[in-house]
Structures are given as C-alpha cells and as structure tokens.
Scaffold this active site. Structure first.
Site: not given
Lengths: 265, 168, 411
Positions: C218, C222, C246-247, C290
C-alpha cells in the site's frame, strides 16, 4: 477487458491443470501390474455403499479375515451404520470376549460391548508377526485408502492367485517361485505371504446369495471400503449442497460485479 | 560502554543457550544408547536387523566369498576409500571379518537400504541397495554407486564374548 | 463518509467517531480498503492475493479446531487423525478442508508468484514487497512440511527423515544439527512433538509477514497488467466496491474448484502410503513429497553430489530473493516484452517438467531430463534475465492506463 479476461482464465486454468497433473503422476508412479478397474456401488459423485453387500462382506471378514487381520479403528457400534439394529449388533458379538481389568486390577476377559473396538486376533504386532512367519498381517481399517487403486487392488489380490502348476516357466524363473510360495498377479513382487483366503462356498450367506469367490471378494471389498471411510455418503451429500450454494453465490457475485463495473468498462 | 555491551552479550548468550540446548536429546533418549545382541543364531550368509537408537542396525554374517570380494576391491575405485579390515574391527581392535555390523541408514538421505532380508535386491555390488535414490553398497557396506557420499556408518561395538556383541 | 481519497474521513456514527479519534482503525480501513486508489485495469490474475489470504484464514481456522482433537505422540497420532475422521462430529470435513486446503493454498500462491513474475511486480519500487512474499513462501513450505508429518503415516515419517537429513550435508556440524532437530538419534517422538508445536506457531508468523507484505503493497500501490504507473484519478478506481466485488467473485470461483476436491476427491492430492502407520524399519519403495515440493525435490536429486544437491535446492528459492536485481529490463510487464514473454512461459513449462521429474524414480531418462530442467531453471534467472533486459527491444508502452483500457475497448 473482454479478450484478456478470457485469455487469463484460460492460462490460469492451464496452470491449475498442470499442477493437478503432476499430483496425479506422483500417485501413479511406482506401481506394478494394475488390477483391472471394476464398477463399484460407492463410486462417482453420488455413489453410496451397497448395504446388503457390505453386510455380507462383514460376514466374510468376521469368518475368514478376522482370524489374522485386525480392524482396530472400527467399533461394533459402527455396524449400525450398515443397517444393523442395536440388538442385531449385540447378537453378533454375544460370543466375543475382550480383555479388561476387574475391580481388583487383575486382567480378565469380559463379554464385548457395542462400544468396544473390533477384537484383534493378536495382542500386539510382534505376536502377529511371530504367528505368521515373521510378517504381521496388516490392519484392514484403512486398507482401501492405503493402496493404490484402492478397492480394485483389494479385489485383485483376493482373486488374483495363480496356482504353481498354472505358472509359466518364465514366471517361475523370473520371480524365483518355489512350490510352497503363493503367487499373486497383482501383488508387487508377486510372492505373497498370505495363502489364498477365499474360495467358492467359503462362507454361507444368510441372505441366500451364492457364495462364489468373486462374490465373496466383491462383498468384503465393499465392506472394507466402508470401513475405510464410513462418512463417505455424508461427505458427498454435503458436497452437492456446498457446490450448489457456491454456484448460486458466484452467479450473484458476478452480477453485482458487472453492475459495479458498468461505468468503467 | 564496551564492557557493559560485552557483558550484556554474554548474558543474552547465557539465556539463549538453555532454549537451544532444550531441543537436544533428553536423558531418557540417551539412556537407550547401548544394546546387546546374541549373534549365535545368525547363520553364515544371513543377516539380521536390530533396532538401536531408533535406527536399524544390520548384522551380517558374511560368507568367505563376500569377505574375499570386499577385500579385493582396489581403494582407487571407492568414492569413500576405507579398507574392509578397518570396517570389521571392534572397539578392542579385534578384527572379525565374518561379522559386518553397520547402521542400516543410507548416508544420502536416511532411507533403509534393501539387502538384509532374503529375497531383497542387493544391488549391483552384492551388498545393499537403497530404493529411495538408487545408491549401491558393496559387501563391506561401502558406497559404490549413486548419490550417497559415504560408506554405511560403523557404530562403536564390542564383542564381549564370541557370541555377544554390545553396540553403542 | 469520505467520498474520495486524500481527505480524512468524517464518521457520523458517534461511537465510531469516538473510537476513531483515539485509535484510528476506521480511518485506516477507510483509507486502505475503501478509497484506496487501485489501477482500473487488473485482470483476474490479481485475484490470487485475496484468494491466498482466504486460504490462510481457512487453514488457521481449521487447524485450530483440528489441534483440539489431535495427539502429538508416535503411538497415538495416526489413530488420533483417524478418530477425527470417524468419531469427531464433522471431523472429516474439517480435516479434508485442512488437508486439501494446503494444496489449494499453494496453488493460489504459485499463481500469485507467476503473476508477479510475468507482470514484473517485483521491480522498483516493489523489491521489498517481493522479498516479503518470498519469505512468506519459505514459511509456508516449512509449515506445510511439518504439517505433513503430523498424521504419522509412512510418507510423514520418511518425508521428515529425508528432509531433516538434508542438514547433515553441512560440513562438520551437520550431524549435530540433525540430532538437535530430531531431539534424538532418529525422527521419533520428540521430533513429532516439536513439529506440532512449530506447525501451530508458524502460521501466525505468516500472518505477521502477510501484514508487512500488505503494508509494503500500500506504499506504492499495486502494479497492473501494463506495468506503467497510474498518472492520475482517471487511471484508478477506489478499492471498494470495484475490487472487493471482483475479488469476492474470484474467491467464490476458486472455492468451487476447491470444494470439488474436498468433497469428491479428498485423497487425490495425497499419497496412499500415508494411510499406513509410520514404520521406522520399512522404507517405502518410492518416497515422494507432496506435489507442491516436487520441482524442488527434482532439483535436489538432479545433482549427483549431496551437498551440491542441497545447495541447488535452496539456491532455487534463494535466487528469487535477488530477482529484482537480476532483471535489467526498463519495462515491467511481459505484455510489452516480445521475447521475454515466451521465456517466461517456458519457465512455467520447465517448472512443471521438474515437478514431473520429482515424482518419478531417479532412474533412466528422468535423470538427464531433471538435470537439464534444473540447468534451465538457473539459466533463466542468472543468464537469460540479465541479458534479455539489455538486448530486447520492448514494444511501445501506452501513454497511460486509462488509454490502454479505452484502446482495448475500441478494438
């Protein structure tokens, strides 16, 4: 925004797919001859356990397998999930006695209760190994989850024995098979310590089903699949609801998102 | 100033040490650090695995042929040169070539090599073969091929009699 | 309520105003998650930060509930996990969520890392943001590794043995370090117990580093698909409601895929051997970690030397720390890098090839393939990236983000 959106979705999908593919590879690697895939009642997103088959399978386990193999994670009370009533369960275990301590702290045998775990054939692993030529028979509680190809493997082992006189000379030579060895098509290395456990009419089914080797093997596999994951039906049922809910939510979220973004596109 | 700082640093180190040392093996773990094994039941050509400090220990009663093979290897061929003689000497410096006693843990990443049980693959060099990453050991437990850097480790052991060996 | 960024918010609710005057949490939320100016041109790759956050929260929540029923003891751990599956009310659900959640957390983070690399999000002034991300990735790997030990199956035990033994490659003190890590002479009860303690602790440290990651994000805001900085309000939208919605949509879509695995193939990502209780005297024929560790495992095995293999494996992650300084290009986004774009895609293929190599036994054809893929992996970062930045001619950048959005609309 339209074009890149479709493209990014495609790309991210491809990456996710690739990730799953590597996961699959990890599981598929290191196998020997794979047993043929059979159709099981509990397969697929809506598959359920065939209760009648699993009950017959319990009979096979109890009368044949239980002589050597423990099922230590199961309790007698769990059998009510297979459709038996509590009284039927009590009837089944009335002749079983389990070790306990009495009021004076001395070891005694007392009649089994529904809350008891399935009685083990041997007190511990060393004893199990000593009674079975040095190799303890594995516990069967999660056996279907603990083998590649799960139920197909279990069924394959139970039906995959080849008598010594049916073996080709090459097989005898390659795997160094002796006359007393047991040869199994689907066992890694083929030489298996367990004698063929099932045969036609090894048990007499209470429901009149003809007890062929195939029938017994399929039934006991159904039972063991249930024992490995007794909550499977609950899991699939919940899954259908969760996914329907999420699909509805995704639709609404998408509509909201479109509305919010309407002036920016 | 400097003295205060130095003393402070000593204090910090002294406080930190118990926290670090706390993670070291505890007394009850250390107490299990020796075992005694009777080797009479092990026939020539056979091997047994015993558990010591949570690890498998291989005790192999080697055949004449295996001993000869191990002794004949030129040092130049070995990634971790060590004579066979040295690997079969107990803590009292007595050499018993028929008894090979080693920790059955691959020196690569700690798997248990195959070759101790009848029917196991013994690898290209007739000793042991690690299924994890393909290291092969010879009849003296020396690394011959594969990613493992060292020979199988020989623990401290002492034959207290001809039949009894104390490991650890 | 403030309607645009820059002006301090005014709260009409008296209680909120009273609290905010003393502890400005509401101003903070307002500024960082409501009015926060965010580039208007994100594609769906920018969802994965939010998705990873949701997975982290899910992992912690399910983990705490699981811990209340788990017993970190070698004789009881396996049965404790099975008891959660069988007897604890809806224990199977919590466990399946946690077990598959680990895989899906890694899927989200791997896509998030790819997005950062493809669009040059690590470049100035976001180097520390990127480095904090790599720290989170390392902590996740440590946490996942220790978590996989807890069910105490065969793969748990042998995975723990193989990975802790990596430290024995360190000259002189290696053996003592391994004994110290184990608290004994093999992976045993003390090891399981401490792994449980650390597995419970590390996620909270991850939360702390994630907080720093967001703080750093921040500061400069972004990055975006064009890689050019916003030049004014026409290039940005407020975070809420544009990106919260949107997220939210992206998170729900991700959870649908996740649910398919949780409810219809919960053991698909796992290994059947982990349903066999741990046995220190029997090594499984083929130890595989894994899936999310496979590329690094392949690098470890590609080098025939023990110390070299360990160094290469850690180097594969360490190289990510210096990535911002290896990239010499003037532009951030691969959208405007006609050559590097393809190398970036090829790196993805390379990592997938490494993953497949890692799942195969180290024999035959797989050995040279994994060696080649390892070589390419390092060459990408250490050779291609610095050189390409100098010789590649980037495509012309759009004058502004708004411009690029409007142009696309016209097409």
């Amino acid at each position: 925004m339209r074009k890149p959106f479709a493209r990014t979705l495609l790309v991210s999908g491809a990456i996710a797919l690739a990730a799953f593919a590597t996961g699959t590879v990890a599981i598929a690697a290191g196998g020997t001859e794979h047993p043929p895939a059979r159709k099981w009642h509990f397969q697929g997103p809506f598959g359920t356990f065939d209760r009648a088959a699993a009950q017959r399978g319990f009979q096979v386990y109890q009368e044949v397998c239980a002589a050597c193999h423990s099922l230590s994670l199961m309790a007698y009370r769990n059998l009510t999930d297979l459709g038996l009533t509590e009284n039927q369960v009590k009837g089944l275990i009335k002749d079983i006695s389990v070790p306990d301590l009495n009021d004076d702290g001395a070891p005694v045998d007392r009649p089994a209760r529904p809350s008891d775990r399935f009685k083990k054939p041997f007190p511990n692993e060393a004893a199990a190994a000593a009674a079975n030529n040095g190799k303890a028979p594995p516990d069967l509680s999660v056996i279907v989850k603990a083998r590649e190809a799960g139920p197909d493997y279990i069924y394959g082992i139970l039906t995959g024995y080849v008598p010594y006189d049916k073996l080709t000379p090459e097989q005898i030579k390659e795997f160094d098979v002796k006359k007393d060895d047991y040869f199994n098509k689907y066992f890694p290395g083929h030489k298996i310590a367990m004698a063929p456990p099932l045969s036609d009419d090894k048990v007499t089914y209470a429901d009149g089903t003809k007890a062929t080797l195939d029938q017994e093997a399929a039934d006991v596999t159904e039972f063991l699949a249930w024992a490995s994951e007794p909550h499977m039906e609950d899991r699939k049922r919940t899954g259908v609801r969760v996914i329907l809910f999420l699909l509805a939510l995704a639709g609404l979220m998408y509509a909201v998102k479109r509305t919010v973004w309407a002036d920016k596109h | 100033m400097v003295a205060t700082g130095a003393l402070g640093a000593v204090g910090v180190a002294a406080v930190a040490w118990p926290f670090i040392n706390n993670l070291n093996p505890a007394a009850d773990t250390l107490a299990l650090s020796t075992i005694e094994v009777n080797v009479t039941p092990i026939a020539v050509g056979q091997a047994v695995t015993v558990k010591w400090r949570g690890k498998p220990v291989f005790i192999r009663h080697r055949t004449e042929a295996e001993i000869k093979e191990a002794e004949a290897v030129p040092m130049a061929e070995l990634p971790d040169p060590e004579t066979d003689n040295k690997r079969v000497t107990d803590t009292a410096k007595k050499v018993r070539p028929e008894w090979l006693i080693m920790i059955g843990v691959c020196t690569h990443l700690g798997c248990v090599p195959l070759g101790n049980k009848p029917g196991d693959t013994k690898g290209e060099y007739g000793g042991w073969f690690c299924p994890c990453h393909g290291s092969s050991y010879d009849t003296s437990g020396r690394i011959r091929k594969g990613p493992a850097p060292k020979n199988l480790v020989i623990p401290d052991y002492l034959f207290t009699s001809d039949s009894l060996v104390r490991i650890g | 309520m403030a309607s645009s960024h820059g002006t301090p918010p005014v709260f009409n609710n008296k209680v909120i105003a009273w609290v905010d005057h003393r502890l400005p949490i509401f101003s903070y939320i307002e500024k960082e998650y409501h009015t926060f100016p965010t580039p208007r041109n994100f594609n769906y790759f920018w969802n994965f930060g939010a998705i990873a956050t949701v997975m982290l929260v899910l992992m912690i929540a399910t983990g705490i509930v699981l811990a209340t029923n788990y017993t970190p003891h070698v004789l009881m751990a396996f049965d404790a996990v099975e008891r959660i599956d069988r007897d604890v009310p809806q224990g199977w659900l919590i466990r399946d969520l946690h077990m598959n959640g680990a895989s899906f957390f890694f899927i989200a983070v791997y896509i998030h890392i790819f997005r950062g690399m493809y669009y040059g999000s690590y470049k100035a002034p976001r180097e520390l943001l990127w480095i904090l991300g790599v720290v989170i990735f390392l902590l996740m790997m440590a946490t996942a590794f220790m978590g996989y030990v807890l069910p105490w199956g065969q793969m748990s035990f042998w995975g723990a043995t193989v990975i802790t033994n990596l430290f024995s490659a360190i000259p002189v003190v290696g053996e003592s370090i391994v004994t110290w890590l184990w608290g004994g002479f093999a992976v045993d009860n003390p090891t399981l117990n401490r792994f449980f303690a650390l597995h419970y602790l590390l996620p909270f440290i991850i939360v702390a580093v994630v907080a720093l990651h967001v703080v750093a994000l921040h500061i400069h805001g972004s990055n975006n698909p064009t890689g050019i900085d916003p030049k004014g309000p026409q290039d940005t939208v407020p975070f809420h409601p544009y990106y919260t919605m949107k997220d939210g949509f992206g998170v729900v879509c991700f959870l649908i895929v996740f649910s398919v695995f949780v409810f219809f193939a919960p053991d698909y990502m796992g290994h059947p051997d982990n349903y066999i209780p741990a046995n220190p005297l029997v090594t499984p024929a083929h130890i595989v970690p894994e899936w999310y560790f496979l590329p690094f495992y392949a690098i470890l095995r590609a080098i025939p030397d023990k110390l070299g293999g360990v160094l290469a494996m850690f180097g594969a992650i360490a190289v990510l720390f210096i990535l911002p300084w290896l990239d010499t290009s003037r532009v951030r986004s691969c959208t405007f890098r006609p050559i590097y774009k393809w190398f970036m895609m090829f790196l993805v293929v390379d990592v997938i090839v490494l993953g497949i190599c890692g799942s195969k036994p180290p024999e035959g054809f797989w050995v040279p393939l994994s060696q080649f893929a390892t070589l390419y992996y390092f060459a990408h970062f250490l050779v291609l990236l610095p050189i390409l930045g100098k010789i590649e001619r980037p495509l012309p950048l759009p004058p502004s983000i708004a411009d690029s959005v409007l142009k696309k609309k016209a097409v």
